[in-house]
Design a protein around this motif. Structure first.
Motif, mmCIF file in Angstrom:
data_model
loop_
_atom_site.group_PDB
_atom_site.id
_atom_site.type_symbol
_atom_site.label_atom_id
_atom_site.label_comp_id
_atom_site.label_asym_id
_atom_site.label_seq_id
_atom_site.Cartn_x
_atom_site.Cartn_y
_atom_site.Cartn_z
ATOM 1 N N PRO A 1 49.645 43.728 41.352
ATOM 2 C CA PRO A 1 48.492 43.232 42.212
ATOM 3 C C PRO A 1 47.478 44.431 41.714
ATOM 4 N N ASP A 2 47.929 45.554 41.490
ATOM 5 C CA ASP A 2 46.912 46.290 41.231
ATOM 6 C C ASP A 2 45.373 45.490 40.178
ATOM 7 N N ARG A 3 45.808 44.447 39.493
ATOM 8 C CA ARG A 3 45.076 44.047 38.364
ATOM 9 C C ARG A 3 44.776 42.580 38.988
ATOM 10 N N VAL A 4 43.731 43.043 40.081
ATOM 11 C CA VAL A 4 43.344 41.538 40.766
ATOM 12 C C VAL A 4 41.923 41.928 40.367
ATOM 13 N N ASP A 5 41.383 43.098 39.602
ATOM 14 C CA ASP A 5 39.997 43.348 39.418
ATOM 15 C C ASP A 5 40.105 42.133 38.032
ATOM 16 N N VAL A 6 41.149 41.842 37.457
ATOM 17 C CA VAL A 6 40.500 40.739 36.510
ATOM 18 C C VAL A 6 39.926 39.501 37.285
ATOM 19 N N LEU A 7 40.256 39.428 38.236
ATOM 20 C CA LEU A 7 39.769 38.211 38.611
ATOM 21 C C LEU A 7 38.304 38.608 39.275
ATOM 22 N N GLN A 8 38.181 39.675 39.580
ATOM 23 C CA GLN A 8 37.351 39.861 40.583
ATOM 24 C C GLN A 8 36.123 40.470 39.213
ATOM 25 N N ASN A 9 36.463 40.822 38.161
ATOM 26 C CA ASN A 9 35.188 41.293 37.677
ATOM 27 C C ASN A 9 35.536 40.190 36.437
ATOM 28 N N LEU A 10 36.470 39.540 35.777
ATOM 29 C CA LEU A 10 36.008 38.391 35.149
ATOM 30 C C LEU A 10 36.331 39.461 33.810
ATOM 31 N N SER A 11 37.051 39.929 33.366
ATOM 32 C CA SER A 11 37.455 41.042 32.441
ATOM 33 C C SER A 11 39.104 41.572 32.871
ATOM 34 N N ILE A 12 39.226 41.695 30.885
ATOM 35 C CA ILE A 12 40.578 41.727 30.822
ATOM 36 C C ILE A 12 40.458 42.827 29.798
ATOM 37 N N ARG A 13 42.010 42.948 29.677
ATOM 38 C CA ARG A 13 42.088 44.105 28.848
ATOM 39 C C ARG A 13 42.470 44.212 27.183
ATOM 40 N N MET B 1 57.577 40.360 41.432
ATOM 41 C CA MET B 1 56.536 38.856 42.326
ATOM 42 C C MET B 1 54.925 39.585 43.553
ATOM 43 N N LYS B 2 55.133 40.649 43.300
ATOM 44 C CA LYS B 2 53.756 41.006 43.954
ATOM 45 C C LYS B 2 52.611 40.911 43.374
ATOM 46 N N GLY B 3 52.693 40.149 42.176
ATOM 47 C CA GLY B 3 51.474 40.056 41.807
ATOM 48 C C GLY B 3 50.964 38.675 41.442
ATOM 49 N N PHE B 4 50.375 38.067 40.288
ATOM 50 C CA PHE B 4 50.127 36.507 40.143
ATOM 51 C C PHE B 4 50.087 36.555 39.308
ATOM 52 N N VAL B 5 49.944 34.678 38.443
ATOM 53 C CA VAL B 5 49.924 34.838 36.929
ATOM 54 C C VAL B 5 48.608 33.385 36.587
ATOM 55 N N ILE B 6 47.838 34.070 35.602
ATOM 56 C CA ILE B 6 46.767 33.339 35.190
ATOM 57 C C ILE B 6 47.249 32.243 34.545
ATOM 58 N N ALA C 1 53.885 38.683 47.208
ATOM 59 C CA ALA C 1 52.152 38.779 47.527
ATOM 60 C C ALA C 1 51.918 39.250 48.774
ATOM 61 N N SER C 2 51.524 40.622 49.028
ATOM 62 C CA SER C 2 51.241 40.685 50.227
ATOM 63 C C SER C 2 49.927 39.827 50.434
ATOM 64 N N ARG C 3 49.089 39.941 52.246
ATOM 65 C CA ARG C 3 48.272 39.280 52.787
ATOM 66 C C ARG C 3 46.830 40.061 52.213
ATOM 67 N N LYS C 4 47.146 41.259 51.644
ATOM 68 C CA LYS C 4 46.005 41.975 51.349
ATOM 69 C C LYS C 4 45.710 41.256 49.168
ATOM 70 N N THR C 5 46.709 41.013 48.828
ATOM 71 C CA THR C 5 46.374 40.242 47.631
ATOM 72 C C THR C 5 46.301 39.025 47.315
ATOM 73 N N LYS C 6 46.598 38.469 48.412
ATOM 74 C CA LYS C 6 45.965 36.756 48.235
ATOM 75 C C LYS C 6 44.372 36.633 48.960
ATOM 76 N N GLU C 7 44.850 37.197 50.242
ATOM 77 C CA GLU C 7 42.722 37.866 51.117
ATOM 78 C C GLU C 7 41.716 37.472 48.774
ATOM 79 N N ALA C 8 42.159 39.142 48.510
ATOM 80 C CA ALA C 8 41.735 39.593 47.633
ATOM 81 C C ALA C 8 41.316 38.317 46.297
ATOM 82 N N ILE C 9 43.116 37.585 45.983
ATOM 83 C CA ILE C 9 42.410 36.579 45.291
ATOM 84 C C ILE C 9 41.471 35.727 45.633
ATOM 85 N N TYR C 10 41.728 35.467 46.748
ATOM 86 C CA TYR C 10 41.285 33.952 47.350
ATOM 87 C C TYR C 10 39.201 34.349 47.650
ATOM 88 N N GLU C 11 38.944 35.257 47.445
ATOM 89 C CA GLU C 11 37.491 36.029 47.730
ATOM 90 C C GLU C 11 37.051 35.706 46.057
#
Length: 278
Positions: free
Chosen positions: A8-20, A129-134, A234-244
């Motif tokens: 879940p803490d790697r939602v920045d991949v979607l926020q910034n469209l960048s990956i390590r 399973m608190k995170g996500f798959v792209i 996934a928490s509500r916070k994680t889901k909302e961050a993904i949607y946004e």
């Protein structure tokens, strides 16, 4: 598609469209940085000039935008290192360590999977399973950056075995083969890798990982994403961050919620519509 499992803490991949792209020494298998290198060829000083010529040719064949001062300095350091090591036939272990250090520091690896539903990977890589798959489009331009010799990169299939491959430091023409051989225990990951040489310095962050390696975050286009699968825990916070992130970055993809099957040991995916932006 090829899939990337993320906590879940790697939602920045979607926020910034960048990956390590991760250096070898920072990967989670200790054998990644302990290749079985056959250094017998290095005992013959007659091979030194040939290897130096190969490096010079590699430089000449690079795209012009890769011929930066920083990359030239890296190449010159590698040439100087090889020259020093060739003069010492007893330096077998030193050769392995130094070559792997150079390889690991300046080559990045993006690890992906052909499966989006592996329970072990959902558990290990998405924080239970608190995170996500792209789901990435394997034909997207993000996987076709030019290599130093001008050829496009492509995802490379990892092979698995109980027997280690021996890599000849000089005569092996496929230098990436050392990056795509793993122990059989990892076969469940169905991994494919995208390798990047000379990671662009402008994408180097101020941070280092737990292994002391620099962190490079490489941008990718929004059309590289075809699907996103949200973990059942996934928490509500994680889901909302993904949607946004999807809405802000105009990512046109399918979004799925994940749930465990009641009759089989497997995951189920249900496509959902995003809530309207507030």
């Amino acid at each position: 598609m090829l899939f990337k499992y993320l906590p879940p803490d790697r939602v920045d991949v979607l926020q910034n469209l960048s990956i390590r792209y991760t250096p070898m020494k920072s990967l989670n298998d200790p054998y990644e940085s302990l290749p079985l290198v056959d250094t017998s060829e290095l005992k013959h000083n007659s091979n030194l000039n040939k290897e130096l010529q190969k490096l010079d040719k590699l430089w000449e064949e690079q795209p012009e935008n890769e011929k930066t001062l920083n990359n030239r300095e890296l190449l010159d350091k590698k040439k100087a290192l090889l020259s020093r090591l060739y003069s010492n036939e007893s330096a077998t272990l030193q050769i392995k360590d130094k070559l792997m250090s150079l390889f690991g520091d300046h080559f990045g690896i993006l690890s992906l999977s052909r499966s989006n539903s592996n329970l072990l990977m959902w558990s290990h890589y998405t924080n239970s399973m608190k995170g996500f798959v792209i789901g990435f489009d394997r034909d997207n331009e993000m996987f076709k950056r030019p290599t130093p010799n001008g050829q496009p990169t492509e995802p490379r299939v990892v092979t698995y075995s109980d027997v280690r491959k021996s890599y000849k430091a000089l005569s092996n023409k496929d230098h990436y083969s050392i990056l795509t051989s793993k122990p059989l225990d990892w076969a469940y990951e169905q991994e494919e890798r995208v390798c990047m040489s000379f990671m662009p310095p402008q994408f180097k962050t101020e941070y280092k990982d737990d292994f002391g390696s620099d962190i490079y975050l490489i941008p990718f286009p929004n059309n590289a994403i075809l699907s996103i699968y949200i973990g059942c825990n996934a928490s509500r916070k994680t889901k909302e961050a993904i949607y946004e992130s999807i809405q802000k970055n105009h990512i046109k993809c399918k979004v799925y919620e994940t749930s465990p099957s009641m009759t089989h040991y497997q995951l189920q995916f249900k496509e959902i519509l995003l809530p309207l932006a507030s």
